[in-house]
Design an enzyme around this catalytic site. Structure first.
Site, PDB file in Angstrom:
ATOM      1  CD  GLU A  57      -1.459  -2.455   1.625  1.00 30.59           C
ATOM      2  OE1 GLU A  57      -2.170  -3.450   1.426  1.00 30.59           O
ATOM      3  OE2 GLU A  57      -0.313  -2.538   2.137  1.00 30.59           O
ATOM      4  N   PRO A 259      11.542 -12.352   0.045  1.00 33.23           N
ATOM      5  CG  PRO A 259      12.521 -12.896   2.080  1.00 33.23           C
ATOM      6  CD  PRO A 259      12.854 -12.630   0.647  1.00 33.23           C
ATOM      7  N   GLY A 301      12.668  -1.409  -0.434  1.00 36.17           N
ATOM      8  CA  GLY A 301      12.608  -0.387  -1.463  1.00 36.17           C
ATOM      9  C   GLY A 301      13.391  -0.664  -2.733  1.00 36.17           C
ATOM     10  CD  GLU A 302      18.427  -2.187  -2.643  1.00 38.79           C
ATOM     11  OE1 GLU A 302      19.370  -1.395  -2.776  1.00 38.79           O
ATOM     12  OE2 GLU A 302      18.567  -3.391  -2.294  1.00 38.79           O
ATOM     13  CG  LEU A 328      -0.874  -4.142 -11.697  1.00 38.70           C
ATOM     14  CD1 LEU A 328      -1.912  -3.065 -11.492  1.00 38.70           C
ATOM     15  CD2 LEU A 328      -0.961  -4.719 -13.095  1.00 38.70           C
TER      16      LEU A 328
END
Length: 419
Positions: A57, A259, A301-302, A328
């Site tokens: 989210e 994971p 974040g990668e 997506l």
């Protein structure tokens, strides 16, 4: 707080305290941020409060947050998970973020009495009834954006009946992902005039993927990559089995496993090594991955940047009965996508990708291995499928702007009533 609500809150606290204490003892990671969860910790008074549950989210709402900032709104961000908060801090380093309060009257009142937000924006379907009711009592509008009612959650909401209807009736506005979601919100009790289709924030990807950090690019090496994101127990085993199958067919590639919960990274590395693979954590910053190796992503974040390098991407929560994660994200950067059959949370996205042959559902681990093997055998065709998926998403841009408009209309309507 009136006498009835105070008594109910006290009773629920007394009954829940032993359970909470046991949970904290058994799950040390749940102790992180406990003061924020009970309503303490810093807040930004008078800000627009945007709440996104976890990593998916937070990623989906990134453009929404950027647009709200650009339009001059002071923001307070919150998440339910600590991994979501870490990603918030990374994506929006200049904005304050915290863990959301537990949905208990004392916790919610403790934070709202200090924060006094202009509005509460809930990303997707974070329908916390106590939080929503407390906002209504204080005259704080509550807006849902990218709202969805999945196939799996619909029967549960129907069973809860009047409790869900009461929460929905208190909402100032709902931006539904699809017409089907709009109809479900209304059927469950939302006022029809408060619900409109604004689209799926996950269908509104950034115009260009983030560049690979130099050390990440070095770690990935030059071998073709199969990137598996948001995996759960059982799926890593299936992917390691698929790796053996594509090698037996003469295909070579490195496998990267990400994971869903980064704290499982050590467990996943041990699993890969137990299967005879050379495996490494991303945080170890070791040598480059070679064909046949397994890399395990334990950073936040990668993943999107990794997807941009993938010959094919697998998205987890789909071979096991979770309901699926963000299909997506890899499609937005041009990767063809494969996934299992548990798609309750992402059915709309799967249908979109399958309509342009950018996505493929598989029934089991054997079919997963075959689908990956086909992509590795015909990389040009795989890239063409990925490009088709990216183009399909481009046609759906604009949900972030529509969501901003919905929020600002709710703010204006509230200001008009208060005048």
């Amino acid at each position: 707080m009136n006498v009835f609500r105070h008594s109910a809150a006290a009773l629920s606290a007394a009954l829940g305290a032993p359970v909470a204490a046991s949970a904290l003892a058994l799950r040390p990671r749940w102790r992180a941020g406990w003061r924020e969860r009970i309503g303490a910790g810093p807040v930004v008074p008078g800000a627009l409060w945007v709440h996104a549950a976890s990593v998916g989210e937070v990623t989906a709402s990134a453009q929404l947050v950027t647009l709200l900032c650009a339009r001059g709104h002071a923001l307070q961000l919150s998440t339910t998970s600590t991994t979501g908060r870490a990603l918030c801090a990374q994506l929006h380093p200049g904005l304050p973020s915290r863990l959301a309060p537990l949905d208990h009257p004392w916790c919610v009142d403790a934070v709202l009495s200090r924060a006094r937000p202009r509005a509460l924006v809930l990303v997707e379907t974070e329908l916390w009834p106590v939080w929503i009711a407390a906002c209504e009592r204080r005259g704080i509008p509550v807006v849902v954006v990218s709202g969805r009612i999945s196939d799996r959650s619909l029967p549960r909401y129907r069973w809860l009946g009047r409790w869900v209807a009461a929460a929905l009736a208190r909402l100032s506005a709902i931006g539904a992902r699809t017409e089907q979601d709009r109809e479900r919100f209304v059927a469950l009790g939302a006022a029809p005039e408060c619900v409109r289709v604004t689209g799926d924030l996950k269908l509104d990807p950034p115009a260009a993927p983030r560049a690979l950090a130099p050390d990440l690019a070095a770690w990935l090496g030059d071998a073709p990559l199969v990137v598996a994101g948001s995996t759960h127990p059982g799926e890593e085993e299936a992917l390691l089995s698929a790796q053996r199958a594509w090698e037996q067919a003469g295909r070579r590639a490195a496998l990267v496993l990400a994971p869903r919960y980064p704290e499982r990274a050590g467990e996943v590395v041990a699993l890969a090594r137990g299967s005879g693979r050379r495996a490494a954590l991303r945080s170890e910053r070791g040598g480059a991955l070679a064909a046949g190796d397994v890399g395990v992503l334990d950073t936040i974040g990668e993943l999107a940047a990794l997807y941009a390098r993938a010959a094919i991407a697998y998205v987890g929560g789909t071979l096991v009965p979770i309901g699926g994660h963000n299909l997506l994200e890899p499609a937005a950067v041009g990767a063809p996508v494969v996934y299992g059959s548990h798609l309750a949370n992402v059915r709309h996205a799967a249908e979109l990708l399958e309509s342009v042959r950018a996505g493929e559902g598989v029934a089991d681990a054997a079919a997963l291995a075959r689908a990956i093997g086909v992509a590795l055998a015909a990389p040009d065709a795989a890239r063409a499928r990925g490009a088709a998926g990216r183009a399909a998403l481009a046609a759906h841009r604009g949900s972030s702007e529509r969501s901003v408009a919905l929020i600002e209309e709710a703010l204006a309507a509230h200001a008009g009533r208060a005048a």
